[in-house]
Each structure stands twice: as C-alpha cells, then as structure tokens.
Scaffold this active site. Structure first.
Site, PDB file in Angstrom:
ATOM      1  N   ASP A 149       1.091   4.026  -3.029  1.00 11.14           N
ATOM      2  CA  ASP A 149       0.685   5.415  -2.820  1.00 11.14           C
ATOM      3  C   ASP A 149       1.821   6.374  -3.152  1.00 11.14           C
ATOM      4  OD1 ASP A 149      -1.666   4.307  -1.940  1.00 11.14           O
ATOM      5  OD2 ASP A 149      -1.313   4.679   0.178  1.00 11.14           O
TER       6      ASP A 149
ATOM      7  N   GLU B  91       0.830  -1.206   0.000  1.00  8.91           N
ATOM      8  CA  GLU B  91       0.000   0.000   0.000  1.00  8.91           C
ATOM      9  C   GLU B  91       0.868   1.261   0.000  1.00  8.91           C
ATOM     10  OE1 GLU B  91      -3.723   0.342   0.284  1.00  8.91           O
ATOM     11  OE2 GLU B  91      -2.831   2.144  -0.548  1.00  8.91           O
TER      12      GLU B  91
ATOM     13  N   SER C  91      -7.405   1.796  -3.661  1.00 11.89           N
ATOM     14  CA  SER C  91      -6.124   2.339  -3.185  1.00 11.89           C
ATOM     15  C   SER C  91      -5.309   2.919  -4.328  1.00 11.89           C
ATOM     16  CB  SER C  91      -5.291   1.226  -2.559  1.00 11.89           C
ATOM     17  OG  SER C  91      -5.599   1.085  -1.220  1.00 11.89           O
TER      18      SER C  91
END
Ligand SMILES: *[C@@H]1O[C@H](CO)[C@@H](O)[C@H](O)[C@H]1NC(C)=O
Ligand SMILES: *[C@@H]1O[C@H](CO)[C@@H](O)[C@H](O)[C@H]1NC(C)=O
Ligand SMILES: *[C@@H]1O[C@H](CO)[C@@H](O)[C@H](O)[C@H]1NC(C)=O
Ligand SMILES: *[C@@H]1O[C@H](CO)[C@@H](O)[C@H](O)[C@H]1NC(C)=O
Ligand SMILES: *[C@@H]1O[C@H](CO)[C@@H](O)[C@H](O)[C@H]1NC(C)=O
Ligand SMILES: *[C@@H]1O[C@H](CO)[C@@H](O)[C@H](O)[C@H]1NC(C)=O
Length: 600
Positions: free
Chosen positions: A301, A297, A517
C-alpha cells in the site's frame, strides 16, 4: 422512567431507580456463529473487553441528503462539503438517549471519567470486565476458537438490554460479531526473482488502454512507471504544498517498512528516494521497523500509493486492536473489528486535517458483520464523504465467493440459520457510501479471476447506480443465479485497476504480489492526483465519487469487457460493456478524468 429524567430530578435519585425491575429483552442474536468457529469455554470473568455502545442518529437521513447533493455534479451544491461541526451536529443522538445511557452506565458504577466518546457523541466506549458486561447485557460470554486460523475471541450469540433502552441504543459490541477481518492480498511468492525488466526496459512497446504506447514489460510486471503509462498520467506533476494529501490505512499489525520503502523508491521512483510519510498511530497501533515485522500488505500500500503520488504528502494510519486472544495466556484486551477506532480518530480531526483520498485494503464477508454494525460503520463512511473525502476499499479476492481466492476452499453458505448456498458479498465494499475497487490483469486489460463483485444483502441499491446496474441485469439470461444473489442490493465494485504482478520490496528483496489490495491504492492514487489538479485550480475536492462516476465519470474510464469472477462453484459474473459486477465502470484514464473534473 424516562419521565424522571425529563423532569430533571436529582441524578442520585434517577440513578437509584431507572433500571431496577426493568425487564431485559433480547436486543440482537445470531442463529449461530459463522462456519468455522467452535465454542471453547466460558470467558474468564476478569477478562477486559472494550464495550462499544452505538446510540441512534435520528438525523442521519438529513446527513445522507446533504451527501447526495454535495456529491452530485449536476446539483447546485456540488462540492459544498460539510464542516466537522455540521456533520457532528447531524450525527448527534437525541440528548434523551445520551442521558438515559449515562444513567444505565452509572447504575453499573460506570461514570463519565471511564468513558470515551466519539466526536458526535454517537459512540460510547468503555472497558469493562467480562463479568460486568454479562450483568449489563444479561448474557454469557464464551471463548470461541477458529481452528483454521488458530484465532480465539470472546463473544456471545445473543445479548439483552433493559427494555427502556432499546430505542436509545442501536447496538453493543463486541457481542455477536464474529467477523475475521483480513488483508485483501495474495502473495505470489516469487521471492528474489531478478527484476531485469526494470533495469532494461528494452522489450519494445504495446498499446495500452488509453491508446498510448506502454512498455511491453508492463504486461508481466507492474511498476509505478507502468501504472502511470497505463492510466495515462505520464508527466503529470502533483504539488507537495497545495494542501492535498493521500491517506492509507493499516490494521492487523501490518507495518510499513521504511527501509523497504526507500529501496522501492530507488528502484521505481528515484525522485521520491529519501521522502517519507507521516505515521499516525491509533488505538495502540505502531509501525515496528524490525525487518521481520514488515507486512506485505502495508508495504504494498505505502510503496505504490506514495510512489504513485509523490511529492503529494502521505499519511499512513496504523490502527491497533483485535490482537489474538490466547485463552491460556490471557491478553488484557480483545477489541472490536478495528474500523471503528480509525473512524473515531478520523472523524474527530479538524477540517483540513483529513487526507482527501483514502484507501483501505482490508475487509470481510458481509454476513459475518452484523447488519446493525455494518449500517453504522457505513454511515460513518457517509460522514467522511460529506466532509469531502473520497473513501476507497478493495472489493475482495474471492470473486462472487467468500474472501478466499482458492475456489476449492470457498465456503458459500448463508449464516442466517438456513445454510443455503449463496454468493458471499464483502464488506465494506458493499457499503453504498464508499467506492469499491475491483481488479484487472494484463494488457489489454481483462477482469482478474478473483475480483470481488456482486450484490449486498444488507444495503439496497443506491439510485446513482440504478441505470447502470439494471442494464447489466437485463443482459443476464433469465433465471441466471436465481436465489444466489440479491438483484436489488447495492452492486459492486464501482471501478477497477490492475491487481496482478505488482513488484514490491519486502524484507529487502523484490517480490510480486496480487490482490484487489493492489487495485485500491492504485485507483486511490489517481483520485489523489485528480484532487491535486482541482485544488491547484482553486476548486473543491471530489469527495464521495460514485454519483460523479456513474453520471459522467465513466466516460473517462476504460470499460473492461472480458473476463469473469468465478466462485461458489459457478463462473461468476461476466465483464460486459458498461458496468459489471466484476470490474465496475472500468479503470482510470487520468488525462480524460482530469479534463472532466476540471470542467465541473
Ligand atoms: C514534471 O516535472 C519534471 C521534472 O521536474 C519536468 O521535467 C516536467 O516537465 C514536469 N511536467 C510538467 C507537465 O510540468
Ligand atoms: C519516517 O517516518 C517515520 C514515522 O514518522 C519515522 O519513524 C522514521 O524515522 C522516518 N524515517 C526517515 C528516514 O526519515
Ligand atoms: C451447511 O451445509 C454444508 C453443505 O451441505 C455442510 O457441509 C455444512 O456442515 C452445513 N453447515 C451447517 C452449519 O449446518
Ligand atoms: C499480455 O499477456 C497476455 C497473457 O500472457 C497475452 O494474452 C496478451 O496477448 C499480452 N498482450 C500483448 C499486447 O502482447
Ligand atoms: C532475500 O534475498 C537474499 C539474497 O538473494 C536471500 O538470501 C534471502 O533469503 C531473501 N529473503 C527473503 C525473505 O526471501
Ligand atoms: C458469460 O459469458 C459466457 C460466454 O458468452 C456465457 O456462456 C455465460 O452464460 C455468461 N455468464 C453469465 C453469468 O452471464
């Protein structure tokens, strides 16, 4: 009792008297913990918890009114964002509440030097042993175990406060909150797949959503270049020095690996190679660089967020908290759901120190977060908006169901004691003061099946989306999903962006990931570029986006009209012309948006 304080009698006298003989009354309780939690054993009395006490903010309606005015392009105050001093004053509790809570804490031996306070004095945090918390809250804590995830937490299903405190305390946590906050990405596990399409984009072109020609490979592999092409921002250069910044948040020991980031830059945005972001550690957060500590994650990002917006300076916030509690090997802390620590930090920052666009890809089922708590955290997001910050959240990966992208394992039961089958909205996406970002796939873009969408059971529909949502609801056949969702609730997502086949670098290898995400940092990056354009033109930042998006911004978005978001044994909602509960108002067309925001 309050009268004593009003009269200003000596602290010693007040401390000795106010809570003696004052009846405790139940403040909050839950019928039962969410499915999957089992009571394990009474919590050890000396286990330490961070009690967070929320004091009422009587002037929040005034802050909200400011938010609507400064975020509405048709209002004369558009862009006149509030300062920290102004929002702190508006979020400040009554002095009477501060005083009586101090007296209560002091009556348990807890003095000012043990407390920490939020910038507006509306949250008080104090570390106490479970035994003392039980006495203060007239409750019994247990260790609760979640076999599926092997997590343990210390919670209770009901707590009480002296009756006189009820109007001076909104909530105390951790008590009845059993949320399982998670990262909203699902890994596709194509580890090591050759990224031929990157080195030889020789597959021709296809027509992208903005009508321009884009590399055909973008239909299988999403890169920085693809997103710039798809969303019509090829050739736009942001400034490294105009004060604009992009913020990304990390939680749950998700670490952004710098070596992976550099490899990603060399593959997808060579100009950014050698650049770095600013790391901010909050509440014990770190950014462990052991290769095995990299988080999918956090890597996703930072690589896409900072890759898309380079050379705009980037900040990565790593917030600690909620470590797994191992009942047989007592960990010293067992904290709350961690947004509040991040919010404490960010709202305490001086004007000019907060990135103007911030993306978060973590969330949970709305019903696992107590409504009192969701409302407070949501009000904190409103405060950020009032200060001119655009706050984006992923909409979730379970369609209309729970956060679980696998429809077979979705659990769509209400947690209110009735155990009805209902759609499961996600939080913070359901907060009306954030911009929730859903997901798309392919070219032409269609809704991706897991795109979280639906209607809040906590927050009523904000007026900025009345007309868009009413028009969507009238397209549903009468009786559709009756009882499964709340047609009067805040509807989400607001917008969307690609969510599939994102090529990232993880532990030194390229791999594909999917999830909303991917969508939130992508959409946020284009918002950051829009802020860049406005700042360079001497204008204010965009701040809270939704009033703009629903009033005129939608005309510069690509409306997504195909696909749906199944869940809970249904086909979910359909993407339609106009706003829908799968892809919101659509995906960005940067050049069109830029022209629009420069005209405001
Ligand atoms: C952006 O920067 C690149 C590389 O310096 C340059 O070639 C290009 O002309 C710039 N684009 C604009 C619109 O200024
Ligand atoms: C990048 O920033 C991080 C966090 O501030 C720092 O630990 C690291 O050394 C930096 N790396 C490089 C290559 O500059
Ligand atoms: C709720 O209903 C489902 C389906 O009937 C059942 O499997 C589950 O055990 C029930 N849960 C509770 C807490 O009663
Ligand atoms: C993109 O891929 C999808 C799914 O494979 C396919 O249906 C669609 O036709 C492709 N788009 C183009 C323009 O070829
Ligand atoms: C990365 O690629 C190398 C070489 O192909 C391989 O040996 C290694 O197992 C891969 N690592 C991961 C985490 O997939
Ligand atoms: C979605 O569209 C399909 C095909 O037009 C239709 O059969 C279905 O009823 C629609 N579903 C909803 C919830 O509107």
């Amino acid at each position: 009792m309050r009268l004593l304080i009003w009269l200003g009698l000596s602290v010693a006298l007040v401390r000795a008297t106010p809570f003696k003989g004052c009846q405790h009354k139940v403040k909050e309780s839950v019928a039962a913990p969410p499915r999957g939690w089992v009571k394990h054993a009474p919590a050890p009395k000396d286990h330490l918890i961070d009690l967070r006490i929320g004091l009422p903010r009587p002037n929040f309606p005034a802050l909200e009114q400011h938010l609507w005015e400064v975020s509405d392009p048709s209002h004369e105050r558009y862009g006149a964002h509030l300062s920290k001093a102004e929002t702190d004053a508006l979020m400040e509790p009554h002095q009477e509440s501060i005083d009586i809570v101090n007296e209560w804490l002091a009556s348990h031996g807890l003095e000012e030097e043990h407390l920490s306070r939020s910038s507006a004095n509306d949250w008080v945090t104090i570390q106490v042993p479970v035994g003392l918390a039980e006495e203060m809250l007239d409750t019994t804590y247990h260790v609760w175990y979640h076999p599926e995830s092997d997590e343990s937490i210390v919670r209770t299903t009901s707590y009480s406060l002296p009756e006189v405190l009820h109007e001076h305390i909104d909530l105390v946590q951790p008590t009845i909150m059993f949320s399982r906050f998670k990262a909203l990405k699902s890994t596709l596990h194509y580890y090591g797949k050759e990224d031929v399409t990157l080195t030889s984009p020789s597959g021709g072109t296809i027509t992208g959503p903005a009508g321009n020609q884009v590399d055909a490979s973008c239909n299988n592999t999403i890169t920085i270049s693809c997103l710039r092409q798809l969303y019509n921002a090829v050739g736009y250069n942001s400034s490294a020095t105009n004060g604009n910044k992009l913020g990304l948040t990390g939680y749950l020991e998700q670490y952004a690996n710098i070596a992976d980031l550099q490899m990603f830059f060399s593959l997808q945005n060579p100009a950014a190679y050698g650049s770095n972001f600013t790391l901010v550690d909050i509440h014990g957060g770190t950014n462990n660089q052991t290769p095995a500590a990299a988080g999918v994650e956090a890597n996703l990002d930072t690589q896409f967020g900072f890759g898309l917006t380079y050379p705009t300076p980037g900040t990565f916030y790593s917030t600690g908290g909620e470590p797994p509690f191992i009942p047989d090997d007592l960990e010293p802390t067992d904290s709350n759901e961690p947004y509040t620590y991040w919010l404490d930090y960010i709202l305490a920052q001086d004007d000019g120190n907060i990135p103007q666009a911030i993306s978060t890809s973590y969330g949970d089922d709305e019903q696992t977060v107590p409504q009192s708590y969701a409302e407070r955290v949501c009000a904190d997001f409103a405060t950020l908006g009032a200060r001119g910050v655009s706050v984006m959240f992923s909409s979730g990966d379970g369609g209309v169901g729970d956060g679980d992208a696998d429809p077979a394992t979705q659990e769509c039961y209400s947690n209110d004691g009735t155990n009805r089958t209902i759609f499961i909205p996600g939080f913070p996406a359901s907060c009306p003061y954030v911009t929730a970002v859903g997901g798309t796939v392919n070219i032409p873009e269609t809704a991706v099946y897991f795109s979280g969408g639906g209607f809040s059971n906590y927050f009523s529909r904000p007026s900025y989306q009345d007309s868009a949502v009413e028009s969507f609801l009238t397209k549903l056949a009468p009786g559709t999903y009756e009882g499964l969702y709340n047609p009067y609730g805040r509807a989400y997502p607001d917008v969307s962006a690609q969510a599939y086949n994102f090529l990232i670098v993880y532990e030194g290898n390229t791999t594909y990931v999917a999830g909303t995400s991917c969508s939130s940092p992508t959409f946020t990056s284009f918002v950051s570029l829009l802020n860049d354009a406005r700042i360079s033109a001497g204008k204010t930042t965009l701040g809270f986006l939704n009033p703009f998006l629903y009033s005129s911004g939608y005309t510069a978005l690509n409306d997504i009209t195909e696909g749906n978001n199944p869940g809970c044994g249904t086909e979910g909602f359909n993407a339609t012309i106009g706003w829908d509960a799968v892809t919101g108002l659509g995906t960005p067309n940067f050049e069109k948006l830029k022209a629009l925001v420069l005209s405001l």
